[in-house]
Design a protein around this motif. Structure first.
Motif, PDB file in Angstrom:
ATOM      1  N   GLU A 145      11.843  10.241  -8.174  1.00 24.60           N
ATOM      2  CA  GLU A 145      11.171   9.797  -6.956  1.00 24.60           C
ATOM      3  C   GLU A 145      12.198   9.204  -6.025  1.00 24.60           C
ATOM      4  O   GLU A 145      13.285   8.828  -6.440  1.00 24.60           O
ATOM      5  N   LEU A 146      11.833   9.104  -4.769  1.00 25.06           N
ATOM      6  CA  LEU A 146      12.741   8.583  -3.764  1.00 25.06           C
ATOM      7  C   LEU A 146      12.838   7.066  -3.896  1.00 25.06           C
ATOM      8  O   LEU A 146      11.837   6.369  -3.759  1.00 25.06           O
ATOM      9  N   PRO A 147      14.021   6.531  -4.217  1.00 30.56           N
ATOM     10  CA  PRO A 147      14.143   5.072  -4.346  1.00 30.56           C
ATOM     11  C   PRO A 147      14.149   4.405  -2.975  1.00 30.56           C
ATOM     12  O   PRO A 147      14.485   5.024  -1.968  1.00 30.56           O
ATOM     13  N   VAL A 148      13.771   3.131  -2.955  1.00 29.68           N
ATOM     14  CA  VAL A 148      13.800   2.369  -1.719  1.00 29.68           C
ATOM     15  C   VAL A 148      15.248   2.045  -1.353  1.00 29.68           C
ATOM     16  O   VAL A 148      15.652   2.120  -0.206  1.00 29.68           O
ATOM     17  N   ASP A 149      16.039   1.716  -2.348  1.00 30.00           N
ATOM     18  CA  ASP A 149      17.461   1.458  -2.131  1.00 30.00           C
ATOM     19  C   ASP A 149      18.213   1.761  -3.426  1.00 30.00           C
ATOM     20  O   ASP A 149      17.605   2.108  -4.435  1.00 30.00           O
ATOM     21  N   ALA A 150      19.510   1.603  -3.411  1.00 30.70           N
ATOM     22  CA  ALA A 150      20.347   2.003  -4.549  1.00 30.70           C
ATOM     23  C   ALA A 150      20.127   1.141  -5.787  1.00 30.70           C
ATOM     24  O   ALA A 150      20.460   1.550  -6.885  1.00 30.70           O
ATOM     25  N   SER A 151      19.540  -0.064  -5.629  1.00 32.98           N
ATOM     26  CA  SER A 151      19.341  -0.928  -6.785  1.00 32.98           C
ATOM     27  C   SER A 151      17.990  -0.697  -7.464  1.00 32.98           C
ATOM     28  O   SER A 151      17.745  -1.229  -8.532  1.00 32.98           O
ATOM     29  N   GLN A 152      17.104   0.088  -6.846  1.00 34.30           N
ATOM     30  CA  GLN A 152      15.777   0.330  -7.434  1.00 34.30           C
ATOM     31  C   GLN A 152      15.894   1.146  -8.715  1.00 34.30           C
ATOM     32  O   GLN A 152      16.612   2.126  -8.784  1.00 34.30           O
ATOM     33  N   SER A 153      15.144   0.731  -9.739  1.00 31.92           N
ATOM     34  CA  SER A 153      15.142   1.476 -10.997  1.00 31.92           C
ATOM     35  C   SER A 153      13.902   2.354 -11.078  1.00 31.92           C
ATOM     36  O   SER A 153      13.169   2.487 -10.110  1.00 31.92           O
ATOM     37  N   TYR A 154      13.662   2.948 -12.254  1.00 35.77           N
ATOM     38  CA  TYR A 154      12.511   3.805 -12.523  1.00 35.77           C
ATOM     39  C   TYR A 154      12.541   5.113 -11.732  1.00 35.77           C
ATOM     40  O   TYR A 154      11.513   5.658 -11.415  1.00 35.77           O
ATOM     41  N   VAL A 155      13.686   5.634 -11.410  1.00 35.86           N
ATOM     42  CA  VAL A 155      13.722   6.851 -10.612  1.00 35.86           C
ATOM     43  C   VAL A 155      14.443   8.005 -11.299  1.00 35.86           C
ATOM     44  O   VAL A 155      14.313   9.139 -10.868  1.00 35.86           O
ATOM     45  N   TRP A 156      15.192   7.776 -12.360  1.00 36.96           N
ATOM     46  CA  TRP A 156      15.966   8.837 -12.990  1.00 36.96           C
ATOM     47  C   TRP A 156      15.433   9.159 -14.378  1.00 36.96           C
ATOM     48  O   TRP A 156      14.939   8.290 -15.085  1.00 36.96           O
ATOM     49  N   ARG A 157      15.566  10.441 -14.779  1.00 36.28           N
ATOM     50  CA  ARG A 157      15.243  10.875 -16.147  1.00 36.28           C
ATOM     51  C   ARG A 157      16.515  11.471 -16.745  1.00 36.28           C
ATOM     52  O   ARG A 157      17.184  12.251 -16.095  1.00 36.28           O
ATOM     53  N   LEU A 158      16.811  11.098 -17.982  1.00 32.02           N
ATOM     54  CA  LEU A 158      17.970  11.624 -18.705  1.00 32.02           C
ATOM     55  C   LEU A 158      17.468  12.652 -19.705  1.00 32.02           C
ATOM     56  O   LEU A 158      16.704  12.311 -20.608  1.00 32.02           O
ATOM     57  N   ASN A 159      17.904  13.895 -19.541  1.00 27.66           N
ATOM     58  CA  ASN A 159      17.513  14.979 -20.442  1.00 27.66           C
ATOM     59  C   ASN A 159      16.004  14.958 -20.726  1.00 27.66           C
ATOM     60  O   ASN A 159      15.565  15.134 -21.850  1.00 27.66           O
ATOM     61  N   GLY A 160      15.211  14.681 -19.684  1.00 28.81           N
ATOM     62  CA  GLY A 160      13.756  14.699 -19.806  1.00 28.81           C
ATOM     63  C   GLY A 160      13.120  13.376 -20.183  1.00 28.81           C
ATOM     64  O   GLY A 160      11.905  13.261 -20.203  1.00 28.81           O
ATOM     65  N   ARG A 161      13.925  12.335 -20.499  1.00 27.48           N
ATOM     66  CA  ARG A 161      13.380  11.019 -20.863  1.00 27.48           C
ATOM     67  C   ARG A 161      13.589  10.049 -19.701  1.00 27.48           C
ATOM     68  O   ARG A 161      14.676   9.978 -19.126  1.00 27.48           O
ATOM     69  N   THR A 162      12.547   9.286 -19.373  1.00 24.83           N
ATOM     70  CA  THR A 162      12.667   8.296 -18.303  1.00 24.83           C
ATOM     71  C   THR A 162      13.620   7.184 -18.727  1.00 24.83           C
ATOM     72  O   THR A 162      13.512   6.661 -19.827  1.00 24.83           O
ATOM     73  N   SER A 167      19.428   2.337 -12.292  1.00 24.49           N
ATOM     74  CA  SER A 167      19.356   2.426 -10.836  1.00 24.49           C
ATOM     75  C   SER A 167      20.385   3.471 -10.418  1.00 24.49           C
ATOM     76  O   SER A 167      21.280   3.825 -11.188  1.00 24.49           O
ATOM     77  N   THR A 168      20.273   3.957  -9.206  1.00 21.80           N
ATOM     78  CA  THR A 168      21.228   4.956  -8.725  1.00 21.80           C
ATOM     79  C   THR A 168      22.642   4.374  -8.723  1.00 21.80           C
ATOM     80  O   THR A 168      23.587   5.027  -9.168  1.00 21.80           O
ATOM     81  N   ALA A 169      22.772   3.133  -8.250  1.00 15.22           N
ATOM     82  CA  ALA A 169      24.100   2.511  -8.191  1.00 15.22           C
ATOM     83  C   ALA A 169      24.716   2.389  -9.585  1.00 15.22           C
ATOM     84  O   ALA A 169      25.878   2.749  -9.799  1.00 15.22           O
ATOM     85  N   LEU A 170      23.919   1.919 -10.541  1.00 10.81           N
ATOM     86  CA  LEU A 170      24.416   1.751 -11.905  1.00 10.81           C
ATOM     87  C   LEU A 170      24.725   3.106 -12.549  1.00 10.81           C
ATOM     88  O   LEU A 170      25.752   3.268 -13.222  1.00 10.81           O
TER      89      LEU A 170
END
Length: 183
Positions: A145-162, A167-170
């Motif tokens: 999903e589109l994050p609000v900013d680079a520190s927002q979490s809950y937006v990436w999935r690794l090999n199909g797992r949330t 965060s995008t920055a991390l």
């Protein structure tokens, strides 16, 4: 026999691109010719127009959209063009990649171009929602999903797992660079 138009329908007259609103009619004019009373969109100027000269406006198409011509799907490359007589045509491409031109009057089932993907920019790199990226270790990450900013979490999935803690920055700091791959 001329077309019948409805009250409040938008029409053009002759080769003009000016749009009018049908106010009333049809009426029977001299020699049995049907005519209507039309107005400008603001309803400040009224006039009459013969039904034979009235047309429904050409639908608005956009380059990148698709149309059907004789059952085949074609992509609109450029246009619309007018040859000076009111004939509207487009540069098109068929499914085989052949480029040609054809009149808009033979085009049906218009589909607008696909919307541009949602993107998020971090550190000068645009990340696309729904796209998959490979990190430097070969793991695949998908932007959910589109994050609000680079520190927002809950937006990436690794090999199909949330990965709720990422965060995008991390993610970019620990595993970058992220390279877009075909899913």
């Amino acid at each position: 026999m001329s077309e019948t138009f409805k009250i409040d329908e938008t029409v053009t007259i002759g080769a003009s691109i000016v749009k009018y609103r049908v106010e009333s009619g049809p009426y029977l004019g001299p020699g049995g010719t049907a005519f209507y009373v039309v107005s400008d969109p603001a309803r400040t100027v009224f006039r009459t127009a013969y039904a034979d000269a009235m047309h429904r406006p050409t639908p608005v198409f956009e380059a990148g959209g698709t149309v059907k011509i004789d059952g085949g799907t074609h992509t609109l490359l450029a246009g619309p063009f007018d040859n000076g007589t009111g004939y509207t045509w487009w540069a098109i491409q068929d499914a085989s990649g052949a480029q040609l031109s054809d009149g808009q009057h033979v085009m049906t089932d218009y589909q607008p171009p696909a919307p541009a993907p949602e993107t998020f920019e971090y550190a000068g790199v645009a990340y696309e929602v729904g796209a998959t990226y490979k990190d430097r270790e070969g793991d695949r990450w998908t932007l959910e999903e589109l994050p609000v900013d680079a520190s927002q979490s809950y937006v990436w999935r690794l090999n199909g797992r949330t990965m709720a803690w990422e965060s995008t920055a991390l993610l970019v700091e620990r595993y970058g660079p992220l390279v877009k791959v075909e899913a």
